[in-house]
Design a protein around this motif. Structure first.
Motif, PDB file in Angstrom:
ATOM      1  N   LEU A  96       0.829  -1.219   0.000  1.00  0.00           N
ATOM      2  CA  LEU A  96       0.000   0.000   0.000  1.00  0.00           C
ATOM      3  C   LEU A  96       0.860   1.265   0.000  1.00  0.00           C
ATOM      4  O   LEU A  96       0.548   2.231  -0.694  1.00  0.00           O
ATOM      5  N   ALA A  97       1.945   1.265   0.753  1.00  0.00           N
ATOM      6  CA  ALA A  97       2.788   2.475   0.840  1.00  0.00           C
ATOM      7  C   ALA A  97       3.420   2.790  -0.511  1.00  0.00           C
ATOM      8  O   ALA A  97       3.612   3.956  -0.859  1.00  0.00           O
ATOM      9  N   LEU A  98       3.723   1.749  -1.283  1.00  0.00           N
ATOM     10  CA  LEU A  98       4.364   1.992  -2.577  1.00  0.00           C
ATOM     11  C   LEU A  98       3.372   2.425  -3.647  1.00  0.00           C
ATOM     12  O   LEU A  98       3.775   2.861  -4.733  1.00  0.00           O
ATOM     13  N   GLY A  99       2.089   2.285  -3.379  1.00  0.00           N
ATOM     14  CA  GLY A  99       1.108   2.763  -4.348  1.00  0.00           C
ATOM     15  C   GLY A  99       0.049   1.748  -4.730  1.00  0.00           C
ATOM     16  O   GLY A  99      -0.796   2.022  -5.583  1.00  0.00           O
ATOM     17  N   GLY A 100       0.056   0.569  -4.126  1.00  0.00           N
ATOM     18  CA  GLY A 100      -0.991  -0.415  -4.403  1.00  0.00           C
ATOM     19  C   GLY A 100      -2.331   0.075  -3.874  1.00  0.00           C
ATOM     20  O   GLY A 100      -2.374   0.782  -2.865  1.00  0.00           O
ATOM     21  N   SER A 101      -3.417  -0.292  -4.531  1.00  0.00           N
ATOM     22  CA  SER A 101      -4.718   0.198  -4.073  1.00  0.00           C
ATOM     23  C   SER A 101      -5.293  -0.755  -3.016  1.00  0.00           C
ATOM     24  O   SER A 101      -5.121  -1.971  -3.101  1.00  0.00           O
ATOM     25  N   PRO A 102      -5.965  -0.175  -2.020  1.00  0.00           N
ATOM     26  CA  PRO A 102      -6.608  -1.024  -1.007  1.00  0.00           C
ATOM     27  C   PRO A 102      -7.546  -2.050  -1.641  1.00  0.00           C
ATOM     28  O   PRO A 102      -7.590  -3.207  -1.218  1.00  0.00           O
ATOM     29  N   ARG A 103      -8.271  -1.617  -2.675  1.00  0.00           N
ATOM     30  CA  ARG A 103      -9.234  -2.544  -3.286  1.00  0.00           C
ATOM     31  C   ARG A 103      -8.532  -3.763  -3.877  1.00  0.00           C
ATOM     32  O   ARG A 103      -8.999  -4.894  -3.744  1.00  0.00           O
ATOM     33  N   SER A 104      -7.385  -3.539  -4.551  1.00  0.00           N
ATOM     34  CA  SER A 104      -6.704  -4.689  -5.167  1.00  0.00           C
ATOM     35  C   SER A 104      -6.098  -5.600  -4.101  1.00  0.00           C
ATOM     36  O   SER A 104      -5.991  -6.816  -4.295  1.00  0.00           O
ATOM     37  N   LEU A 105      -5.711  -5.028  -2.963  1.00  0.00           N
ATOM     38  CA  LEU A 105      -5.196  -5.857  -1.858  1.00  0.00           C
ATOM     39  C   LEU A 105      -6.331  -6.664  -1.225  1.00  0.00           C
ATOM     40  O   LEU A 105      -6.217  -7.881  -1.022  1.00  0.00           O
ATOM     41  N   ILE A 106      -7.428  -5.983  -0.937  1.00  0.00           N
ATOM     42  CA  ILE A 106      -8.557  -6.675  -0.283  1.00  0.00           C
ATOM     43  C   ILE A 106      -9.105  -7.755  -1.211  1.00  0.00           C
ATOM     44  O   ILE A 106      -9.382  -8.891  -0.779  1.00  0.00           O
ATOM     45  N   ALA A 107      -9.228  -7.421  -2.493  1.00  0.00           N
ATOM     46  CA  ALA A 107      -9.719  -8.414  -3.458  1.00  0.00           C
ATOM     47  C   ALA A 107      -8.780  -9.617  -3.512  1.00  0.00           C
ATOM     48  O   ALA A 107      -9.220 -10.764  -3.614  1.00  0.00           O
ATOM     49  N   GLY A 111      -9.446 -13.569  -2.649  1.00  0.00           N
ATOM     50  CA  GLY A 111      -9.304 -14.523  -3.752  1.00  0.00           C
ATOM     51  C   GLY A 111     -10.052 -14.129  -5.013  1.00  0.00           C
ATOM     52  O   GLY A 111     -10.433 -14.994  -5.809  1.00  0.00           O
ATOM     53  N   LYS A 112     -10.235 -12.830  -5.216  1.00  0.00           N
ATOM     54  CA  LYS A 112     -11.000 -12.373  -6.373  1.00  0.00           C
ATOM     55  C   LYS A 112     -10.089 -12.099  -7.581  1.00  0.00           C
ATOM     56  O   LYS A 112      -8.915 -11.721  -7.419  1.00  0.00           O
ATOM     57  N   ALA A 113     -10.675 -12.230  -8.772  1.00  0.00           N
ATOM     58  CA  ALA A 113      -9.880 -12.126 -10.013  1.00  0.00           C
ATOM     59  C   ALA A 113      -9.255 -10.747 -10.197  1.00  0.00           C
ATOM     60  O   ALA A 113      -8.228 -10.614 -10.855  1.00  0.00           O
ATOM     61  N   GLU A 114      -9.877  -9.722  -9.628  1.00  0.00           N
ATOM     62  CA  GLU A 114      -9.314  -8.375  -9.799  1.00  0.00           C
ATOM     63  C   GLU A 114      -8.225  -8.078  -8.770  1.00  0.00           C
ATOM     64  O   GLU A 114      -7.676  -6.972  -8.726  1.00  0.00           O
ATOM     65  N   GLY A 115      -7.878  -9.029  -7.943  1.00  0.00           N
ATOM     66  CA  GLY A 115      -6.854  -8.829  -6.923  1.00  0.00           C
ATOM     67  C   GLY A 115      -5.476  -8.617  -7.518  1.00  0.00           C
ATOM     68  O   GLY A 115      -5.237  -8.901  -8.700  1.00  0.00           O
ATOM     69  N   ALA A 116      -4.576  -8.139  -6.670  1.00  0.00           N
ATOM     70  CA  ALA A 116      -3.223  -7.772  -7.113  1.00  0.00           C
ATOM     71  C   ALA A 116      -2.519  -8.935  -7.820  1.00  0.00           C
ATOM     72  O   ALA A 116      -1.743  -8.725  -8.753  1.00  0.00           O
ATOM     73  N   SER A 117      -2.785 -10.163  -7.369  1.00  0.00           N
ATOM     74  CA  SER A 117      -2.176 -11.341  -8.002  1.00  0.00           C
ATOM     75  C   SER A 117      -3.267 -12.206  -8.636  1.00  0.00           C
ATOM     76  O   SER A 117      -3.190 -13.437  -8.626  1.00  0.00           O
ATOM     77  N   ARG A 118      -4.277 -11.523  -9.161  1.00  0.00           N
ATOM     78  CA  ARG A 118      -5.428 -12.146  -9.834  1.00  0.00           C
ATOM     79  C   ARG A 118      -6.140 -13.167  -8.953  1.00  0.00           C
ATOM     80  O   ARG A 118      -6.689 -14.164  -9.454  1.00  0.00           O
ATOM     81  N   PHE A 127       1.783  -8.660  -5.530  1.00  0.00           N
ATOM     82  CA  PHE A 127       2.619  -8.193  -6.641  1.00  0.00           C
ATOM     83  C   PHE A 127       2.085  -6.859  -7.143  1.00  0.00           C
ATOM     84  O   PHE A 127       0.889  -6.676  -7.280  1.00  0.00           O
ATOM     85  N   GLY A 128       3.003  -5.930  -7.376  1.00  0.00           N
ATOM     86  CA  GLY A 128       2.612  -4.626  -7.923  1.00  0.00           C
ATOM     87  C   GLY A 128       3.732  -4.088  -8.797  1.00  0.00           C
ATOM     88  O   GLY A 128       4.393  -3.096  -8.450  1.00  0.00           O
ATOM     89  N   GLY A 129       3.970  -4.770  -9.912  1.00  0.00           N
ATOM     90  CA  GLY A 129       5.091  -4.422 -10.782  1.00  0.00           C
ATOM     91  C   GLY A 129       5.059  -2.977 -11.262  1.00  0.00           C
ATOM     92  O   GLY A 129       6.112  -2.349 -11.422  1.00  0.00           O
ATOM     93  N   GLY A 135       7.226  -8.342  -5.482  1.00  0.00           N
ATOM     94  CA  GLY A 135       6.663  -9.542  -4.915  1.00  0.00           C
ATOM     95  C   GLY A 135       6.958  -9.767  -3.450  1.00  0.00           C
ATOM     96  O   GLY A 135       7.989  -9.350  -2.924  1.00  0.00           O
ATOM     97  N   SER A 136       5.993 -10.427  -2.797  1.00  0.00           N
ATOM     98  CA  SER A 136       6.193 -10.877  -1.426  1.00  0.00           C
ATOM     99  C   SER A 136       6.069 -12.397  -1.420  1.00  0.00           C
ATOM    100  O   SER A 136       5.383 -12.975  -2.266  1.00  0.00           O
ATOM    101  N   VAL A 137       6.756 -13.011  -0.489  1.00  0.00           N
ATOM    102  CA  VAL A 137       6.862 -14.473  -0.419  1.00  0.00           C
ATOM    103  C   VAL A 137       6.768 -14.893   1.042  1.00  0.00           C
ATOM    104  O   VAL A 137       7.414 -14.291   1.894  1.00  0.00           O
TER     105      VAL A 137
END
Ligand SMILES: Cc1ncc(C[n+]2csc(CCOP(=O)(O)OP(=O)(O)O)c2C)c(N)n1
Ligand SMILES: [Mg+2]
Length: 350
Positions: A96-107, A111-118, A127-129, A135-137
């Protein structure tokens, strides 16, 4: 029960100290309000993720970093989308701090298709290329050598991009951390190692795991430049990062930033795990909440006349509403198609 050894963190491990409002200049108000907003976005997003876990809607393990927001936010101000940043199992704040959207993280967590890692990764494979989060592991320590490789790639590519690896104090107990620092310093690679020293690995206090609580000593041993800061002071984190990342960009080799902080919640999930945390007492959690990075910046802004209590309450209400809307949108989003399950497993041939 007394501790086995004296802390070597200059008071930073004592939650009754460093609780004062953060000193800010009035002229910095607008910029610092943005940092505060980002910390609030992280806090509210993670709080909502905790609720989704309790409700049974989020079924991925969720490691919340509530209380640690200033680390990611202070570092992110010094990074660019062309840098190469890697996280760990507790990386919502980094994303989130780097610019990822809360919605894509929550999704993603749902486990939703619009999520950051689909929707294929969950909380620990973000993932937020587009904004440099490569990436996180969940495997502890796993991204530290990857960041070193990314720093080597950055140098071969030319330019002044840096790589960053976020990890915890527990990860420094793994051999790969030391091998990575050694290689990075021998090759003078532009990598910033960031240890979020929250004094715990799962349920075990660092007292029972290491002979000292100062992670920076490992950098001394590897002849890597290091700074240890109050990880609950966003400006201290930012200033130290500016110095260390500046060195990396200038070709002066790797650095280690140690940010001392504390998580309010348990190792995994939304509960406060005082029941299982060895030496994790309710008094400590309560004391660390008084050293909250959000409250301290808020108090500093009010003291400097850069904000009013009412204005800050309004800001928090705005953020809360924004995150509630993101939760609803993510809940309404579609799951991935089962047929897409293998799409991301193998890279297609060029
Ligand atoms: C290689 C490996 N060993 C053990 C685990 C189980 N595990 C997950 S998180 C964690 C604790 C890590 O502590 P730290 O690095 O301090 O990060 P924190 O959880 O405090 O943020 C452990 C032992 C794992 N995921 N990977
Ligand atoms: Mg830890």
């Amino acid at each position: 029960m007394g501790r086995r050894w004296q802390s070597e963190l200059g008071g930073l491990a004592d939650p009754t100290r460093f609780t004062a409002p953060i000193e800010v200049g009035k002229a910095d108000g607008p910029r610092l309000l943005e940092l505060l907003r980002t910390m609030l976005v992280i806090r509210h997003t993670e709080d909502q993720l905790g609720r989704l876990v309790i409700a049974g809607e989020a079924r991925t393990p969720c490691h919340l970093g509530i209380g640690q927001e200033a680390v990611a936010v202070g570092i992110a101000t010094q990074l660019r989308a062309t840098d190469r940043v890697f996280g760990n199992h507790r990386s919502h704040s980094h994303f989130l701090a780097l610019g990822g959207s809360p919605r894509s993280l929550i999704a993603e967590v749902l486990g939703k298709a619009e999520g950051a890692s689909r929707g294929m990764g969950g909380s620990m494979h973000l993932f937020g290329g587009a904004f440099g989060f490569l990436g996180s592991v969940p495997l502890v320590g796993a991204t530290i050598p990857i960041a070193v490789g990314a720093a080597l790639a950055a140098r071969l590519d030319g330019g002044d991009s840096v790589a960053v690896a976020f990890f915890g104090d527990g990860a420094t107990e793994e051999g790969v951390f030391h091998e990575s620092m050694n290689l990075a310093v021998v090759y003078d690679l532009p990598v910033l190692f960031v240890c979020e020293n929250n004094l715990f690995s799962s349920h075990l206090d660092i007292e029972f795991r290491q002979p000292s609580d100062r992670i920076g000593r490992y950098a001394d041993a590897h002849k890597v430049r290091t700074l240890t800061v109050d990880g609950n002071d966003v400006l201290a984190v930012e200033a130290a990062t500016a110095q260390l990342v500046g060195r990396c960009r200038g070709g002066e080799g790797p650095a280690l930033l140690e940010a001392v902080t504390y998580r309010h919640r348990g190792h995994v999930g939304p509960k406060e795990d005082i029941d299982v945390g060895v030496h994790r007492r309710m008094e400590d959690v309560a004391a660390w909440k008084r050293r909250c990075p959000i409250q301290r910046l808020s108090a500093g802004l009010v003291a400097a006349g850069a904000a009013t209590a009412a204005g800050l309450a309004g800001l928090e209400r705005d953020v809360a509403a924004q995150i509630e809307a993101a939760v609803r949108a993510a809940q309404d989003a579609a799951y991935p198609d089962v047929a897409a399950l293998h799409d991301l497993v193998y890279a297609s041939r060029p």
